[in-house]
Each structure stands twice: as structure tokens, then as C-alpha cells.
Design an enzyme around this catalytic site. Sequence first.
Site, PDB file in Angstrom:
ATOM      1  N   GLU A  30       0.869  -1.189   0.000  1.00 26.39           N
ATOM      2  CA  GLU A  30       0.000   0.000   0.000  1.00 26.39           C
ATOM      3  C   GLU A  30       0.895   1.225   0.000  1.00 26.39           C
ATOM      4  OE1 GLU A  30      -3.342   1.080  -0.031  1.00 26.39           O
ATOM      5  OE2 GLU A  30      -2.292   3.000   0.138  1.00 26.39           O
ATOM      6  N   ALA A  45     -20.424   5.224   3.681  1.00 31.77           N
ATOM      7  CA  ALA A  45     -20.316   4.261   4.794  1.00 31.77           C
ATOM      8  C   ALA A  45     -21.578   3.438   4.996  1.00 31.77           C
ATOM      9  CB  ALA A  45     -19.908   4.983   6.084  1.00 31.77           C
ATOM     10  N   HIS A  48     -25.487  -1.322   1.870  1.00 35.88           N
ATOM     11  CA  HIS A  48     -26.734  -1.223   1.108  1.00 35.88           C
ATOM     12  C   HIS A  48     -27.531  -2.522   1.173  1.00 35.88           C
ATOM     13  CE1 HIS A  48     -26.044   2.680  -0.787  1.00 35.88           C
ATOM     14  NE2 HIS A  48     -24.778   2.346  -0.852  1.00 35.88           N
TER      15      HIS A  48
END
Lengths: 480, 415
Positions: A30, A45, A48
Site C-alpha cells: 500500500e 459508509a 446497502h
Amino acid sequence: MRICIIGGGIVGTLIARQLGRFDIEVMLIEKEYDAGLGVSKANSAIIHAGYDDEPGTYRARFCSKGNMLYDELARQLDIEVVRVGSHVLAFNNEQRNVLNKLYQQGLNNNIRNLRILERDEILDMEPNINPDVVASLYAPSAGITEPWQICIAATENAAANGVEFHFNEEVIDIDAQGNKIRRVITDKHEYQVDYVINAAGLYADRIANMAKDVAIPIHPRIGEYILLNKFTTADLIHSIIFPTPSKMGKGILVIPTVDKGILLGPTSSDLNYRLKDLRATSSEGLEQIVENAKKLIPGIDIKETVKTFAGCRPETSQKDFYLGASRKIYGFFNVAGMRSPGLTAAPAIAQWTCEELQKTYNLKFNLKKDYNPYRKKIFHYYNNISLEDYDKEIQRYPEAGRFVCVCNKITEKEVIEAIKRGATTLDAIKFRTRAMFGECQGGFCTHKILQILSRELGFPLEKIVYNNAKSYVVDGKVRK
Amino acid sequence: MNRLETDILVIGAGAAGMGAAICAANSGVSVIVVERNPDAGGILNQCIHNGFGLHYFKKEFTGPEFAYQLYSKTKESGIQFLFNHFLLQLDLKNKTAIFASEEGIKLIACKALIYTAGARERPFGSLLIPGDRVSGIFTAGVAQRLTNIENRLPGTKALILGSGDIGLIMARRLTLEGVEVVAVCERMPYPGGLARNIDQCLKDFGIPLLLSTTVTEVRGDGRLREVITSSLDENYNIIEGTQRSWSVDTLVLSVGLVPSTTPIMDYFSIDSKSRGVIVDNCMRTDKDWIFSAGNCVIIYDLVDYVTYQGEMAGRSAVNYIKNGNNPARYPIKKGNGVGVINCSYYVENSDLELYIRVNKPKEKAKLVVRSDNTIIYEGKPSAFIPSEMVRVKIKAEKIDDSFKKSSLVTEIIDL
């Protein structure tokens, strides 16, 4: 055999955790100092429910499954996932028709407990919704979380199971001679690897280019947000409030956060691919948020704003995730184009990636004998422990009785624990502990956290940054 | 767990808390002062400039000197201080406050409580200024803390937004330490700080003050690199074409203070708009045994005023303990021209001390306190500006009973 994941966002870290279950060599690279600082940091955030993903898409395939996996994930990783439910509001019959279509699509996607609610029932549940509402699509399985906490938790858990993490290291080239993955070259080292998982978010196209794979058609789409003070707005809503979706997308929402604040947004504008580093808010964007959020919840008081921010998500021309093994480069596997609902889908995609890798490359991963799926979060004392037990704890650890962040009541013990777990920047402390996340936004505690970081890490104050190498805080001493 | 008992418990050892403690202890009651920081004085300790104490001590001190003077007085009075103690909760039924410190958990039972927690700064995020998210943006208090206590410079070239006193003080402070201060911008058409600070902190150093100007964008990559300012019209709308770019690595904000009342908002009433504790002129809250004073009530100009109001809270708390009285109180209303007022209620048969901030500048006006049509107090004609509070004292005998039927009204009448 060695697998290299590029990108420490939500999919990268969850895949790392998933692969960490097996007796194989896995590494993650990363470029930022910490996990989850890209797309995963600044989004809505939301977990769903999955009613708005058209059949046949990867979205539909992974969203509802991912949603269901979040309960187990939350339990194992000790992260907060709150099923607050969501309402899509309709203010006229035309919009009601859209709700009916979404409802049908939700049934097809096997979304449970979906209901169409009428005005009175909606206002009983959420009295601050605009009283002009006529109906809502209510999805009780929708939820909220803190995406960066998932990245951090997955990283900690994967590392504990033997996955190797390299932060602050940027991939600059990939050796795929003979159309086969051979080496990953970073600004610091070279690694012999057999498989590369491209989970590089906004930069997945750049990584694909390095591997000489076919181009990934992604571009950045920026979304701006406004965060309101949790101490003064918390009771305004309890569930996620959507407008009726349009061609432009899901629209501007009003979202409760797990920290009990209220988040408004996002705007949605497509950017040129060269602008993927842009995280700027705009006056038009902020105005648009206020205007649209007030249509849903008229009582929103924008004077209660504590922060505005923007995030970019990778949008694809197919409006779907870009997943699977490259047909051109052997050993190159894309998990890219993680647009909405990428956060929700991520746990399901991580599982699928693990299976798909074995299928595609004819591999057989064997479970580690000592694999541990559990990780504990940093313990937050305030209001989470009886006074008797707290007193005993302070006798053992005096720093548990020293308060650093006065808004969110974070102790020095929590800050030190975050540093022990790898935090080296102010944002890393903030995202692990919520210090500096309250209504004064670090006014009372930034200097204390600078001192603690400096002391624990042995860095001078001048070396401490907010999040990236350029974001230094202080510029030298006043007096020698 | 440790249990302590005291007559009066003061939360916060700033000027208001020490004023209250001294006043109470001198009446012979026991006093404990609890402070979350390692020392007394609160934010005074980082205000190393002078100008403190002209009213209260009739001498000019720096902030730390003012704090030291007050703290020395507490030493003569047998007040117990508990530093590094953080308020966890209040138990209203048992009149007990619960604190954490590195020694453990402490329960302190009291007969009266005085809350003097001061204020916090409005953060950058609340201003809705668009642009990049960068380091190098500091509230003035944080910049001051870094410079004066942590011995660290916030940057090399700074623009200051907001001409409140701390913004002006920091303009001078940073200049003296070699930081180039390019301008102080103020969105209002008049300055927000005291006139003497405009002279001593800006004019003496040639730092421009740009009125009706605000920051409309911040830019940078990681660290702040550029600030865009714009002029505002009389309705505070941006005037197009007035954008100006400043290449700076530091933005210091002096954009207002907010009373620190969140920890107690569930226990006693605060004003939902100003977020200050609602008190009467004896500094009593809506709980008869709880008093409050200082910047957690309203934001004052001078620490001297804060100390006076702390003393009032101390006297009232002692009076409550000794006499247990709970006299009737009547609302004080804000009339025309009044922006901020301490206090919200008047207790019958008491002397009234009012602190008033006008909502906009007046060239010639007078302050009037009345009940219905009876004028109780009328000030001399003078000029008023929002940055300078007016302090008015009215003797109890001057206040006739007519207000009981309606309320007391304060207003600024143009002449």
C-alpha cells in the site's frame, strides 16, 4: 508460491484476510501510511440492502451477499455495523412508481423484509422527514459502518495470521515477461511473486498498465460530504434517508453515522482521469448538498457542521465492478472498479476472489491449522465499563485515567494502543480511536497527540504528519 | 474508588473557577476545584501577552501572571485542587460528580456545584470553506499553544481569518517569531477585536486588516499552499472578480468561541443557539444547587469580567448552602440592538450586573433597561461596537416590582 495484493483499501485488506486463512505466502503493498486511506475513507459508509442493482450485474451478485456477510464480519473483527434500515422517499406518484420498480427488483435480488410504507407510518418512524412525503421503500437490512475501521481491523487480523504488510511503499513496475506475472517492483524493494491481485482502487488502471494487461476503463467520480455535530443533531434521524434515485444516481442522502453524527451527501461529478488525486470540496457542491438534504429533512441546521470533505470513487463505463483474472497476463487478477456498492460487496468479493483464484489457476489452498478469525478493537473506556472495573483498570494502567480527547473522551491508553498497532500519523490515531473526530476537531487534543506520537515513536514533532508525507504539522522550533 | 465530600465543588480551574473558589472559601465553606489540565489558569497559560487584570487587579499582567495571581490567592484560602481529573458524569440525585484521573475513579459529593468549563474554538470544518484538505490550518488557540508552549512554529507565511482578539494577538505573536503574516481578513465590515489590539498588534507591525473579506478557498497538496480570499457585499455575498490569491503555508482562524457545555447538556439547561449555560444574575442554572460562570455562559472580552462573574457564582453558591433560599426569578429579554447578554434571568431583590454585546455598531445610542414602560436604567449616550462589551450595574433598590408582571427588557436606542 506467493500472492501479492496491491492496494490496502476495503477489498485489498479483506482479500488479504481471506487468503490469510490458508497456508500460502501472501503480501499486501500500500503506498499510503495506513490502510483504507483512499476510496475506502471518504464515502457514505452504507451497507446497502441491494434492491437497486440490476439483475445480471456483479453488483447484484455481490451486494446482497456482502450485506449478509457483514454480521459475521462485525462479530469476528469487532467492528461496528448497525442495521439502521433505509428509506427511499417518494414525494409524488411518479416517484412512487420508481419505488414500486425498485421493490420488484429487490424481490428478484432476494432482498428480505422490503416494504413500501405510506406517509403516516414513515412519519411515525422518522418524524423529521419532510411531511410532504407520500411513500417510502423501507429496507431494514440496510446498515452503516466505519469503512476505515474495517480496513484497519482486516489488516490487523490478516497480519496476525501471517500476511505480510508493506505500507508507505509504492508499486512502480510489474515484471510480466512472457505474459506471466514474475516480479513486483516498488520504490523500496523487488519481490518475486506468482500472482498479483490488483485492488488499487482509483489507480487500478495504472497497475494494469504496469502489468501490460488490457486497459481498465475507470475514471474518478468525486462526491462531497458535510458532517454535522453529533452532540446537537443526533436525534434528527435514525435511518438512512435516500431521495428517489434518478439517472444521476442515488442522489444526496441523509445518513446517521455509527458515531451518532449525521452525514449529508454525496454530490456526484465525473472527473477527468488525470484528477484522481482531487479531494477538494467546492462551494457549488456544498450548496447542492444543503439544498437537497433539506428537501428530505427540512430541520437540518447547517450551522452544526463540524467538517466537510470529498472522496473519489472509481467509476467504470459499465457502471459495474471490474472483476476477474486477466485473459492476457497469467497470474494477474483484477478486483477493480469498486464503485457503489463496493463497500457492501467487498466481503463477498473477497470470498469469491479466494475461490476464483484456485479455480482459474488450478490451485488448492490448505487451511492453516492455527488460523484465528478474531480480532479485538481498541477498548474505549468511557461509558463502556462499570466505575468499579474502571477504577481497577486505572490501578493497572494509569494512562487509562488520562483523557486526551475531551469531545469523544479518548484516553491516553487508547492512543498508545493505536500506536502499538501501527498508527504513525494523526489521521491514523483519529481513525483508530476517534480522537480529534469530535466537535472541536482536535482543538484541545492535537498538541497532546503530537506529543504522545513523538514520545512513543521517538520522532521529533516536526516529523509527524496528518496523513501523507507532505502534510507536516509544525515547521521547526521557535527557540533552539 | 475514592469518595470525597465538600461544600462546594468547582469544575474548571480557569479564571471563573478560581474566582468562584476564592469567594466561596473566604466565606468559610470547604471547596474542591477539579481541573482536567495539569495546572490552574486554563487558556490564560498560553496567553503570554499583556493586557490582563486592568480592572480586577488594577495592574497589567500577562495571562500566566494573571493566573498565578489568582492561584496565589487560592493558596491563602485552603482550597483543594485536583488536577488532571476529567468529569465522567454527574449524579444529580445524590449531588455527586464522578471523575477519572490516573489515580482512579473519584466520587465527589457536594452541596453546591459551580461549572466553569470555559469555551472551545469553532473549527475550520464548521466554516464550509471549500478546497483541498490540507495541514497548515490552525485555530488561533492551537497556533498559540504550539508557539508559546510547545515551542513549535506553525509555518513560515500565514494569513489570519477573523479579527477577534486572539487572531490579532496571534498576528503579532507570529510576526515577532519570524513568521510573515500577510493579512488579517474579517468578514464583517468592522473589526472583531478590541481597538487597542488593532493598534498594538496590526498597525504597529504594518499588517493589513482587510474588512468585508473572507477566505473562499484553500488549496494545497498535503500542506496548505494557497489561500483565496474574496470581498463580501453588505449581505455577505461574495463579490465576483474580487478573488485574490495568497501564497501561504499557514491559515490561522479566529472565528469565534463556543461555550463548552456538551459534557453537561443533559444535566442542566443551555441555550440551544449560543450553547451557553442559562443562568440568572446570581449565576444559578435551572438546578437550584448548580451555578455556572465564565465563557461557558457567554463569551466575554476580558478575563477580569470572567473573574467577577466567577466570584458572583461563588457568593451565590455559599448563600444557597447557608440559607437554602431559592428566590423567584424573572426573564430578562433581549430588545433591539442587543446581540449577547448575560444573564437570562433576574432574581428579585438582588443587584443586577449585566454584560451586553450589541449586534452591530452604533455611532450614537444609549442602553436602556426597562420593564414594560418603566425605565429602570438609562445609560449615557455613546458609541457601541460588538467587539466591546458593556458592563452595567444596577442596585436592587433601583429596580421596582413592575417587571414581575412582564419581564425586564434591555435595548439599545439609537439617538
